[in-house]
Design a protein around this motif. Sequence first.
Motif, mmCIF file in Angstrom:
data_model
loop_
_atom_site.group_PDB
_atom_site.id
_atom_site.type_symbol
_atom_site.label_atom_id
_atom_site.label_comp_id
_atom_site.label_asym_id
_atom_site.label_seq_id
_atom_site.Cartn_x
_atom_site.Cartn_y
_atom_site.Cartn_z
ATOM 1 N N ALA A 1 -0.309 -7.462 5.914
ATOM 2 C CA ALA A 1 -0.965 -6.782 4.795
ATOM 3 C C ALA A 1 -2.242 -7.501 4.399
ATOM 4 C CB ALA A 1 -0.010 -6.692 3.604
ATOM 5 N N VAL B 1 -1.052 -0.721 1.246
ATOM 6 C CA VAL B 1 -0.228 -0.138 0.178
ATOM 7 C C VAL B 1 1.066 0.464 0.707
ATOM 8 C CG1 VAL B 1 -2.270 0.288 -1.236
ATOM 9 C CG2 VAL B 1 -1.423 2.112 0.251
ATOM 10 N N GLU B 2 1.129 0.738 1.989
ATOM 11 C CA GLU B 2 2.331 1.342 2.554
ATOM 12 C C GLU B 2 3.385 0.313 2.954
ATOM 13 O OE1 GLU B 2 0.784 3.631 5.763
ATOM 14 O OE2 GLU B 2 -0.027 5.220 4.457
ATOM 15 N N GLN C 1 6.125 -2.620 2.657
ATOM 16 C CA GLN C 1 7.125 -2.924 1.628
ATOM 17 C C GLN C 1 7.047 -4.374 1.164
ATOM 18 O OE1 GLN C 1 9.036 -0.523 0.222
ATOM 19 N NE2 GLN C 1 7.843 0.860 1.520
ATOM 20 N N VAL D 1 5.057 -6.719 0.298
ATOM 21 C CA VAL D 1 3.710 -7.092 -0.146
ATOM 22 C C VAL D 1 3.793 -7.546 -1.596
ATOM 23 C CG1 VAL D 1 1.370 -6.245 -0.575
ATOM 24 C CG2 VAL D 1 2.622 -5.457 1.434
ATOM 25 N N THR E 1 -1.610 -8.194 -4.042
ATOM 26 C CA THR E 1 -2.155 -7.641 -2.799
ATOM 27 C C THR E 1 -2.053 -6.122 -2.801
ATOM 28 O OG1 THR E 1 -1.587 -9.644 -1.542
ATOM 29 C CG2 THR E 1 -1.951 -7.625 -0.280
ATOM 30 N N ARG E 2 -0.915 -5.582 -3.254
ATOM 31 C CA ARG E 2 -0.765 -4.128 -3.315
ATOM 32 C C ARG E 2 -1.764 -3.529 -4.306
ATOM 33 N NH1 ARG E 2 3.273 -1.177 -1.550
ATOM 34 N NH2 ARG E 2 4.691 -2.976 -1.441
ATOM 35 N N GLU E 3 -1.938 -4.193 -5.442
ATOM 36 C CA GLU E 3 -2.868 -3.702 -6.458
ATOM 37 C C GLU E 3 -4.299 -3.685 -5.917
ATOM 38 O OE1 GLU E 3 -3.910 -4.579 -11.161
ATOM 39 O OE2 GLU E 3 -2.879 -6.090 -9.955
ATOM 40 N N TYR F 1 -4.719 -0.687 -3.521
ATOM 41 C CA TYR F 1 -4.969 0.593 -4.191
ATOM 42 C C TYR F 1 -6.362 0.643 -4.811
ATOM 43 C CZ TYR F 1 -0.234 2.500 -3.832
ATOM 44 O OH TYR F 1 0.938 3.051 -3.362
#
Length: 245
Positions: A160, A187-188, A190, A192, A196-198, A201
């Motif tokens: 990621a 973002v896909e 799991q 993460v 990092t996910r924020e 997006y």
Amino acid sequence: MIESHKNRDLEEKIDQYVNGQLSSDEIDELWAELIQNGDQLDYLKTVANTKAVIESEREGAATILGMDRAWSYAAAAVVVLLVSVLAVINMPEFQSAETVEPITSIELDYYRSEDGVMEPNSEQGVMKDALALANRGNTAEAIQMLEQELESADDPAWSAKLHLNIGSLYYNDGSYDQAIRNFQHVVEKQAVDALTREKGYWYLGNAYFQLNQLDKARQAIQNAYELNGAYRRVAKHYLSALATE
């Protein structure tokens, strides 16, 4: 004399903000003051940008000189947030809340060990070398290095972060379709971490914004907002403006 004292107090608050020392309510109060004070917005921009570029200017060092080692991961997120927020401010005058533009570029991340020092023998040394190349203008070579690392990466969290930085390099190069593909991988996944996910997006939303795909931009930025992290305030500002588009 009173005005000078007031400015010093405000600058102290700005320094505390950049170092992650203000509460949520104190941050709201600070921004309310800054919107009315163009000179202090300039000071904020200087402080934030200085913190953001320290690491890239120390790329050859085993330790990061001139940086307080107590500067935490959370404080680093505050600096990234400041740079993103300042991208929508036309110094020294604050633009209308109804006017936003996609961020012009993405600050490149360096990853450090828990004690704040880059581990040159770890897989993250590849990240350091690639981003050093990018900072010298060798973007294509940097992307190739990270994509080669991605082929052998078996840790989803590491994959990621590789996708996040590859996407950032494509974004800064103006290749928004390639950036979108990489941010979608971020973002896909799991496994993460929340920041990092924020980021995934937030950057995804801005890449769609660059292509004038506003519905997709709004959805991605909404997802960043709902994660309720470092990008919540700037995401809310963008969502309010994009609602009128």
